[in-house]
Write an enzyme that holds these catalytic residues in place. Structure first.
Site, PDB file in Angstrom:
ATOM      1  N   PHE A 134       6.097   4.630   6.296  1.00 35.78           N
ATOM      2  CA  PHE A 134       6.027   3.541   7.278  1.00 35.78           C
ATOM      3  C   PHE A 134       5.204   2.418   6.661  1.00 35.78           C
ATOM      4  CE2 PHE A 134       4.369   1.110  10.833  1.00 35.78           C
ATOM      5  CZ  PHE A 134       5.552   0.865  11.523  1.00 35.78           C
ATOM      6  N   ASP A 219      -0.083   1.692  -0.291  1.00 32.26           N
ATOM      7  CA  ASP A 219      -0.262   1.219   1.077  1.00 32.26           C
ATOM      8  C   ASP A 219      -1.387   2.053   1.684  1.00 32.26           C
ATOM      9  OD1 ASP A 219      -0.235   0.933   3.828  1.00 32.26           O
ATOM     10  OD2 ASP A 219       1.926   0.652   3.946  1.00 32.26           O
ATOM     11  N   LYS A 248      -5.622  -2.159   9.595  1.00 30.33           N
ATOM     12  CA  LYS A 248      -6.230  -1.192  10.515  1.00 30.33           C
ATOM     13  C   LYS A 248      -7.765  -1.215  10.473  1.00 30.33           C
ATOM     14  CE  LYS A 248      -2.330   1.934  11.221  1.00 30.33           C
ATOM     15  NZ  LYS A 248      -2.135   1.804  12.658  1.00 30.33           N
TER      16      LYS A 248
END
Ligand SMILES: Cc1ncc(COP(=O)(O)O)c(C=O)c1O
Length: 392
Positions: A134, A219, A248
């Site tokens: 993702f 990532d 995040k």
């Protein structure tokens, strides 16, 4: 009528349905706890999905943000401000590379968009990603997301993207060649259910990228900022990527993303090639600086390693739990039955916030400074919740 139910009606009538209608309206948070509009208290073990690294309303972040907004809130990227310089320097130190150059943005998807554009500056166009990955919901980041169901309604996406099974170096080697601009992998696939690759995987990706000249992009949007007990989640393999993407936890709860290039061989953006109005905003950077300082000054990464092990060891003994995977405080509780969605609802009812990234896994991402008492309470209540499953 409960005020949560009333809010649900208003939500449905005013917002897009892309998140469905969540059941509770949260109005207050402190540390690892949040409260809903009806006054019910929850132990938040999802942390805004691995985002509130120091919990809610942390005093260091609250005071950095309040101070910054009264001093200088926003300047655009036509001017410098000290908070961005300070944060970019801190990131250089944390990755251990004076050659690190940071581009600030607002989210994980934007950080990955920046990486895609940066990789085009090599003159190559092809991208290899992994199945189940993702990387975000914007068109570019969705194109490199290895979940067909999320891409299905939105073709045409970027062409020239291929997906290798996660953790499988043999397949990756077949797909990556001298035309590949970048290979992007997560150190742990969070959204896919906290899937951990075999030992040596990241080192193997590094080797494949070295042999072909493809950029190795990690990532670290979900695994970064201390979540796994390391700063970025790849360090245990003794490798360094060419590009790191972050979001995040970076802003300690404020919207902030970053794309960091490492090493003099990796291209960097020239004036006019990329940008973001809000990216690296002084308030978000001030929050990030405060969060990093707190983590460093209080040995929080050591605490994460201890807390993760404690949680893992305790949860493993609960009947109905098949295994625990993940690292530090990014853990996936693999259930013996496919009732993770039901279990997450029971947990919410009993005052625990968790989520079910798929049908047999519960994801946990509590604040990095979670206390032993909070861990104990979680384990106790979670065990009771599992007992309530119809087919436990
Ligand atoms: C590994 C990873 N990359 C990228 C993203 C996208 O981040 P954002 O939702 O901030 O765009 C996420 C979000 O869950 C993620 O887990």
């Amino acid at each position: 009528m409960s005020r949560n139910i009333a809010a649900s009606e208003q939500w449905k009538d005013a917002l897009q349905d892309n998140y469905g209608t969540p059941g509770i309206l949260l109005t207050k948070g402190k540390g690892a706890f949040v409260w809903d509009v009806d006054g019910k208290k929850y132990l938040d073990f999802l942390g805004g999905i691995a985002t509130n690294i120091l919990g809610h309303a942390h005093p260091a972040i609250a005071s950095a943000v309040s101070e910054q907004i009264t001093r200088l809130g926003h300047v655009s990227n036509l001017y410098m401000h000290p908070q961005a310089i300070e944060l970019a320097q801190k990131l250089q130190d944390l990755v251990g590379e004076p050659s690190a150059r940071t581009f600030f943005c607002n989210s994980g998807a934007e950080a990955n968009e920046a990486a895609i554009k940066l990789s085009r500056l090599t003159g190559r166009k092809r991208i290899v990603s992994t199945e189940g990955s993702f990387h975000g919901r914007t068109v570019g980041s969705l194109s490199i997301t290895g979940q067909a169901s999320k891409r299905a309604a939105f073709y045409p996406l970027l062409s020239k993207v291929k997906f290798a099974p996660y953790g499988d170096l043999k397949s990756l080697r077949k797909l990556v060649n001298r035309k590949t601009a970048m290979v992007i992998v997560e150190a742990i696939q969070g959204e896919n259910g906290v899937v951990v690759p075999p030992d040596g995987y990241l080192a193997g990706v590094r080797e494949i990228c070295d042999a072909t000249g493809a950029l190795f992009v990690i990532d670290a949007v979900q695994t970064g900022m201390g979540r796994t007990g390391e700063w970025f989640g790849y360090e245990h393999e003794g490798v360094k990527p060419d590009v790191i993407t972050l979001a995040k936890g970076l802003g300690g709860g404020l919207p902030l993303g970053a794309m960091i290039s490492l090493g003099s061989k990796v291209p960097t953006f020239k004036p006019g090639e990329h940008g973001s109005t809000f990216g690296g905003n002084p308030i978000a950077c001030a929050a990030a600086n405060a969060a990093i300082d707190f983590i460093v000054e209080n040995d929080v990464l050591e605490h994460v390693q201890w807390a993760g092990k404690y949680l893992k060891d305790s949860l493993e003994t609960i009947p109905g739990v098949e295994s625990i995977r993940g690292s530090g405080l990014l853990l996936g509780v693999v259930l013996k039955s496919s009732q993770a969605v039901e279990l997450s609802k029971i947990c919410m009812h009993k005052g625990l916030l968790v989520n079910a990234p798929n049908k047999n896994v519960i994801r946990l991402a509590p604040p990095l400074n979670v206390t032993k008492k909070q861990l104990k309470t979680f384990i106790e209540v979670f065990a009771e919740c599992i007992k309530e499953l119809p087919h436990a």
